[in-house]
Enzyme design. Sequence first.
Site, PDB file in Angstrom:
ATOM      1  N   LYS A 115     -15.055 -52.600 133.871  1.00 32.67           N
ATOM      2  CA  LYS A 115     -15.033 -53.781 132.993  1.00 32.67           C
ATOM      3  C   LYS A 115     -15.728 -54.919 133.715  1.00 32.67           C
ATOM      4  O   LYS A 115     -15.759 -54.969 134.947  1.00 32.67           O
ATOM      5  CB  LYS A 115     -13.584 -54.181 132.678  1.00 32.67           C
ATOM      6  CG  LYS A 115     -13.466 -55.067 131.452  1.00 32.67           C
ATOM      7  CD  LYS A 115     -13.432 -54.227 130.176  1.00 32.67           C
ATOM      8  CE  LYS A 115     -13.383 -55.081 128.936  1.00 32.67           C
ATOM      9  NZ  LYS A 115     -13.200 -54.261 127.729  1.00 32.67           N
TER      10      LYS A 115
HETATM   11  P1  NAD Z   1     -14.640 -61.035 119.434  1.00 29.33           P
HETATM   12  O1  NAD Z   1     -15.090 -62.040 120.402  1.00 29.33           O
HETATM   13  O2  NAD Z   1     -15.620 -60.446 118.477  1.00 29.33           O
HETATM   14  O3  NAD Z   1     -13.414 -61.602 118.575  1.00 29.33           O
HETATM   15  C1  NAD Z   1     -12.265 -62.176 119.130  1.00 29.33           C
HETATM   16  C2  NAD Z   1     -11.508 -62.841 118.004  1.00 29.33           C
HETATM   17  O4  NAD Z   1     -10.245 -63.318 118.484  1.00 29.33           O
HETATM   18  C3  NAD Z   1     -12.232 -64.050 117.419  1.00 29.33           C
HETATM   19  O5  NAD Z   1     -12.046 -64.053 116.010  1.00 29.33           O
HETATM   20  C4  NAD Z   1     -11.488 -65.240 118.040  1.00 29.33           C
HETATM   21  O6  NAD Z   1     -11.571 -66.397 117.255  1.00 29.33           O
HETATM   22  C5  NAD Z   1     -10.091 -64.665 118.052  1.00 29.33           C
HETATM   23  N1  NAD Z   1      -9.165 -65.354 118.974  1.00 29.33           N
HETATM   24  C6  NAD Z   1      -9.377 -65.777 120.231  1.00 29.33           C
HETATM   25  N2  NAD Z   1      -8.276 -66.365 120.708  1.00 29.33           N
HETATM   26  C7  NAD Z   1      -7.352 -66.284 119.711  1.00 29.33           C
HETATM   27  C8  NAD Z   1      -6.009 -66.685 119.600  1.00 29.33           C
HETATM   28  N3  NAD Z   1      -5.377 -67.315 120.603  1.00 29.33           N
HETATM   29  N4  NAD Z   1      -5.355 -66.427 118.447  1.00 29.33           N
HETATM   30  C9  NAD Z   1      -5.971 -65.790 117.428  1.00 29.33           C
HETATM   31  N5  NAD Z   1      -7.248 -65.387 117.474  1.00 29.33           N
HETATM   32  C10 NAD Z   1      -7.918 -65.628 118.611  1.00 29.33           C
HETATM   33  O7  NAD Z   1     -13.948 -59.879 120.303  1.00 29.33           O
HETATM   34  P2  NAD Z   1     -13.681 -58.366 119.890  1.00 29.33           P
HETATM   35  O8  NAD Z   1     -14.797 -57.555 120.402  1.00 29.33           O
HETATM   36  O9  NAD Z   1     -13.281 -58.293 118.474  1.00 29.33           O
HETATM   37  O10 NAD Z   1     -12.416 -58.034 120.835  1.00 29.33           O
HETATM   38  C11 NAD Z   1     -11.089 -58.309 120.438  1.00 29.33           C
HETATM   39  C12 NAD Z   1     -10.141 -57.463 121.280  1.00 29.33           C
HETATM   40  O11 NAD Z   1     -10.441 -56.080 121.086  1.00 29.33           O
HETATM   41  C13 NAD Z   1     -10.214 -57.679 122.789  1.00 29.33           C
HETATM   42  O12 NAD Z   1      -8.935 -57.449 123.352  1.00 29.33           O
HETATM   43  C14 NAD Z   1     -11.159 -56.577 123.245  1.00 29.33           C
HETATM   44  O13 NAD Z   1     -10.986 -56.246 124.612  1.00 29.33           O
HETATM   45  C15 NAD Z   1     -10.702 -55.460 122.342  1.00 29.33           C
HETATM   46  N6  NAD Z   1     -11.673 -54.388 122.149  1.00 29.33           N
HETATM   47  C16 NAD Z   1     -12.939 -54.640 121.705  1.00 29.33           C
HETATM   48  C17 NAD Z   1     -13.815 -53.586 121.504  1.00 29.33           C
HETATM   49  C18 NAD Z   1     -15.191 -53.772 120.929  1.00 29.33           C
HETATM   50  O14 NAD Z   1     -15.855 -52.770 120.659  1.00 29.33           O
HETATM   51  N7  NAD Z   1     -15.649 -54.977 120.690  1.00 29.33           N
HETATM   52  C19 NAD Z   1     -13.416 -52.272 121.801  1.00 29.33           C
HETATM   53  C20 NAD Z   1     -12.107 -52.041 122.233  1.00 29.33           C
HETATM   54  C21 NAD Z   1     -11.259 -53.113 122.401  1.00 29.33           C
END
Ligand code: NAD
Length: 427
Positions: A115
């Site tokens: 990561k």
């Molecule tokens: P992203 O940046 O696209 O979206 C994050 C979202 O969370 C945004 O809408 C943001 O406004 C919101 N957010 C941030 N702080 C917040 C809070 N305190 N309360 C409510 N909403 C809040 O990120 P993502 O890629 O969607 O990732 C989200 C989660 O999923 C993370 O934990 C990431 O590690 C995990 N994840 C992502 C992927 C991927 O393919 N992108 C894969 C596996 C896991």
Amino acid sequence: MTVLQMPGAKSPGHELLDSALSQLARAAKALDLDPGLARYLSQFERTLIVALPVTGDDGRLDVFTGYRVQHSTARGPGKGGIRFHQSVTLEEVQGLAMLMTFKCAVTDLPLGGAKGGVAVDPRSLSKNEVQRLTKRYTAAILPIIGPEQDIPAPDVNTDEQTMAWIVDTVTMMTGKHSPEVVTGKPVDLGGSRGRTEATGRGVAFVTLEVLRRQGKRPEETRVAVQGFGNVGSVTARSLAAAGCRIVAISDVSGGYAVPAGIDIDRAIEHARRNPARTLEGLAGATRISNAELLALDVDVLVPAALEAQITADNVGEVRAPIIVEGANGPVTAEADRALTERGALVVPDILANAGGVVVSYFEWVQSRAQFYWELDEVEKRLEIYMRRAMELVLAKAKAYDCPPREAAFIVAVERVAGAITKRGIFP
Ligand code: NAD
């Protein structure tokens, strides 16, 4: 930006690392794992911390801290996203790298866990500044990444544009066109069809599978989704398309509730057009706080924002009987115990959100072969991997009479420990 924290309280990243370590310890005990192997798996193969000077558009020099952590490469090259967020710490990146090792193992991908992250609020920078930061970060971690070493991907606040900048940097620095150095690239730069939607589609797949096994119809299921980025928005859209009623969504701007169900396509379009890329101003919805969203009387709660959202402090308010972890580590270890004692079903992150890394694996395969698959082929294969992992985890949960999270870790730790043992300790 400084993240305010109560004195003595653990940061969310620390919570995440602690809960990954305690899950590892529990699985090691269930498997009666050699104590030396368990100790090895609780450490990190390689940790790189880099200082990143960036000249701002106004000529001022700023310096950010970046990390790349490889937890284990026993089963293959490291794999894991890059996060740009003001609260990124070494502990957070370590915890996320460890989860990646076990996520790749539970889905049986020939990859290890890694990561990366930069402690920065990208919203405080211009697009050009973010580009310079990304390129400097890439140059700084270049000695330890590569298609046979460690392959980054998008995570919070990074996307296919970020991946395109990384491909460009590696190509410029090595003199070789290098699309296979990252996954999550734009499709016209060697990305895989279906990668952007893969995580959310996987989350929706496991949610619908749980509902099916419990004899519940999507049409009678009310869902709340925290976070409306890549994972949250696609999960909400896929569940709505399957017939579920999405009664609340949220992002950094707060929560939005519509008891009759939210028009998710309209919400996505609203966020896309909003200059801040948030749901702020979504018409026809009641404003609620993120804390209120987590406490709603719904059938399924999908935390898909950041880690440590359901904690010992608010777990008493969570009413959903099914929690599907779209985010990594959204439920702390203490909260997880409380939910399990209460009989709630928690579908763990390393299974629920594995769809992203599964299609990242497909993208890596396609980029290396320079031969690209059609979308239906990607989707068909994604479902095969998700179904197989889910069935295996549920079977282990039955065999060990334990919750799915513990079962998923047992499957994963057994596979990683098996690889280390078969390879033999070097030298
Ligand atoms: P992203 O940046 O696209 O979206 C994050 C979202 O969370 C945004 O809408 C943001 O406004 C919101 N957010 C941030 N702080 C917040 C809070 N305190 N309360 C409510 N909403 C809040 O990120 P993502 O890629 O969607 O990732 C989200 C989660 O999923 C993370 O934990 C990431 O590690 C995990 N994840 C992502 C992927 C991927 O393919 N992108 C894969 C596996 C896991």
